[in-house]
Motif scaffolding. Structure first.
Motif, mmCIF file in Angstrom:
data_model
loop_
_atom_site.group_PDB
_atom_site.id
_atom_site.type_symbol
_atom_site.label_atom_id
_atom_site.label_comp_id
_atom_site.label_asym_id
_atom_site.label_seq_id
_atom_site.Cartn_x
_atom_site.Cartn_y
_atom_site.Cartn_z
ATOM 1 N N PRO A 41 0.811 -1.223 0.000
ATOM 2 C CA PRO A 41 0.000 0.000 0.000
ATOM 3 C C PRO A 41 0.840 1.267 0.000
ATOM 4 N N GLU A 42 0.265 2.315 -0.582
ATOM 5 C CA GLU A 42 0.852 3.644 -0.485
ATOM 6 C C GLU A 42 0.517 4.229 0.890
ATOM 7 N N THR A 43 1.176 5.334 1.231
ATOM 8 C CA THR A 43 0.973 5.984 2.527
ATOM 9 C C THR A 43 0.286 7.322 2.346
ATOM 10 N N ILE A 44 -0.687 7.590 3.203
ATOM 11 C CA ILE A 44 -1.330 8.901 3.298
ATOM 12 C C ILE A 44 -0.850 9.570 4.579
ATOM 13 N N LEU A 45 -0.395 10.804 4.443
ATOM 14 C CA LEU A 45 0.017 11.614 5.595
ATOM 15 C C LEU A 45 -1.097 12.609 5.888
ATOM 16 N N ASP A 56 -13.528 12.203 3.163
ATOM 17 C CA ASP A 56 -12.635 11.067 2.935
ATOM 18 C C ASP A 56 -13.011 10.318 1.654
ATOM 19 N N ALA A 57 -14.318 10.289 1.322
ATOM 20 C CA ALA A 57 -14.723 9.660 0.070
ATOM 21 C C ALA A 57 -14.184 10.441 -1.124
ATOM 22 N N ALA A 58 -14.256 11.782 -1.055
ATOM 23 C CA ALA A 58 -13.728 12.609 -2.137
ATOM 24 C C ALA A 58 -12.221 12.431 -2.273
ATOM 25 N N THR A 59 -11.540 12.323 -1.139
ATOM 26 C CA THR A 59 -10.089 12.103 -1.157
ATOM 27 C C THR A 59 -9.756 10.770 -1.814
ATOM 28 N N ALA A 90 9.424 15.714 -4.617
ATOM 29 C CA ALA A 90 9.707 14.298 -4.833
ATOM 30 C C ALA A 90 9.023 13.416 -3.792
ATOM 31 N N ALA A 91 8.687 13.980 -2.648
ATOM 32 C CA ALA A 91 8.047 13.212 -1.584
ATOM 33 C C ALA A 91 6.531 13.304 -1.616
ATOM 34 N N THR A 92 5.974 14.081 -2.559
ATOM 35 C CA THR A 92 4.544 14.354 -2.587
ATOM 36 C C THR A 92 3.916 13.721 -3.822
ATOM 37 N N ARG A 93 3.127 12.695 -3.610
ATOM 38 C CA ARG A 93 2.449 12.022 -4.716
ATOM 39 C C ARG A 93 1.195 12.784 -5.127
ATOM 40 N N SER A 94 0.502 13.324 -4.147
ATOM 41 C CA SER A 94 -0.676 14.155 -4.415
ATOM 42 C C SER A 94 -0.941 14.999 -3.185
ATOM 43 N N LEU A 95 -1.835 15.979 -3.343
ATOM 44 C CA LEU A 95 -2.126 16.946 -2.283
ATOM 45 C C LEU A 95 -3.627 17.161 -2.210
ATOM 46 N N VAL A 143 -2.605 15.054 2.965
ATOM 47 C CA VAL A 143 -3.939 15.596 3.189
ATOM 48 C C VAL A 143 -3.875 16.493 4.415
ATOM 49 N N GLY A 144 -4.261 17.757 4.271
ATOM 50 C CA GLY A 144 -4.221 18.683 5.394
ATOM 51 C C GLY A 144 -5.521 19.431 5.554
ATOM 52 N N GLN A 145 -5.898 19.692 6.799
ATOM 53 C CA GLN A 145 -7.125 20.450 7.052
ATOM 54 C C GLN A 145 -6.826 21.712 7.843
#
Length: 268
Positions: free
Chosen positions: A26-30, A255-258, A117-122, A99-101
């Motif tokens: 799996p990929e990681t979400i921060l 979270d569904a949209a994310t 390079a460390a950011t796959r998506s935002l 993902v930031g709020q």
């Protein structure tokens, strides 16, 4: 997970949730919380996300179980982003979906800019690029925290933060946010009054989704769209709500949209 030593002044607490199938990679979400929050702020997100991703939830410097800096610490979203990059390095995680709020969204934008390079998506949820055109008044918030304390500030601002949430939900969030150290809140509130990330937004190159509310007090949809359009190729999702803490008020919608956004991206 034990606290991770970031530098001589910071041991960072973080939670790692991973309920993915053990034969997958799996990929990681921060997940980056906002001012006066902690890693607990994402509790409603974990069940959905952690079946698909490794979910990393740190307590930012000064909050939760992470170290509290000295009163003269120079707060900035750049320094908070640097803490997160060091955390990833310590954990040997090369790249993440960030993902930031709220102000955590501001930190996430800075992270995406500073560490491409460390950011796959935002994904930015109610996170301001600047508060210059906001209906909120962090200067008045700072005065209230100084006079009355953090819990009084949390109580006074919770209506706009959570919209039509139940009284029980509001009380829980007031209690949690009211635990934030006063000196930390004073330092961060002084900083965010002048924060302006609009100059770096055109240099963010990762796929980006910005989520805002149609009637939230943080900023009008037009104000958010003005800075969101500066991020090349970014998307804007407007949810119907009077809340501006959307990650808490509408966790399942967010979270569904994310998830949909990340799953729409081409394979890396």
């Amino acid at each position: 997970m034990p606290r991770i030593r970031i530098d001589d002044t910071l041991e960072m607490h973080c939670e790692l949730d991973d309920y993915t199938d053990p034969w997958t990679s799996p990929e990681t979400i921060l997940l980056v919380h906002g001012v006066a929050d902690t890693s607990k702020a994402w509790f409603a997100w974990v069940p959905r996300l952690a079946r698909r991703f490794r979910v990393l939830r740190p307590d930012l410097r000064g909050f939760g179980r992470s170290s509290v800096p000295s009163p003269d610490y120079a707060w900035s979203v750049a320094s908070l982003a640097r803490d997160l990059k060091t955390l990833l390095d310590r954990l040997e995680i090369a790249s993440v979906h960030v993902v930031g709020q709220r102000v955590g969204g501001s930190v996430a934008m800075q992270f995406a800019h500073d560490y491409p390079a460390a950011t796959r998506s935002l994904v930015v949820i109610g996170g301001p690029a600047t508060l210059a055109k906001s209906a909120l008044d962090p200067g008045a918030w700072l005065d209230q925290v100084r006079r009355e304390g953090v819990e009084a500030w949390a109580r006074a601002t919770m209506g706009a933060r959570l919209g039509d949430a139940s009284p029980a939900m509001r009380e829980w969030w007031i209690g949690e946010m009211g635990k934030a150290p006063r000196a930390v809140m004073e330092g961060l509130l002084r900083y965010v009054t002048t924060m302006d990330l609009t100059g770096l937004l055109p240099r963010i190159q990762c796929p980006t989704l910005v989520i805002t509310s149609d009637r939230g007090a943080l900023a009008s949809v037009e104000t958010v769209r003005d800075w969101q359009r500066l991020i090349p190729g970014s998307r804007l999702l407007v949810l119907p709500s009077t809340a501006y803490h959307l990650a808490a008020a509408l966790p399942h919608e967010c979270d569904a949209a994310t998830m949909r956004f990340i799953e729409s991206l081409p394979p890396s």
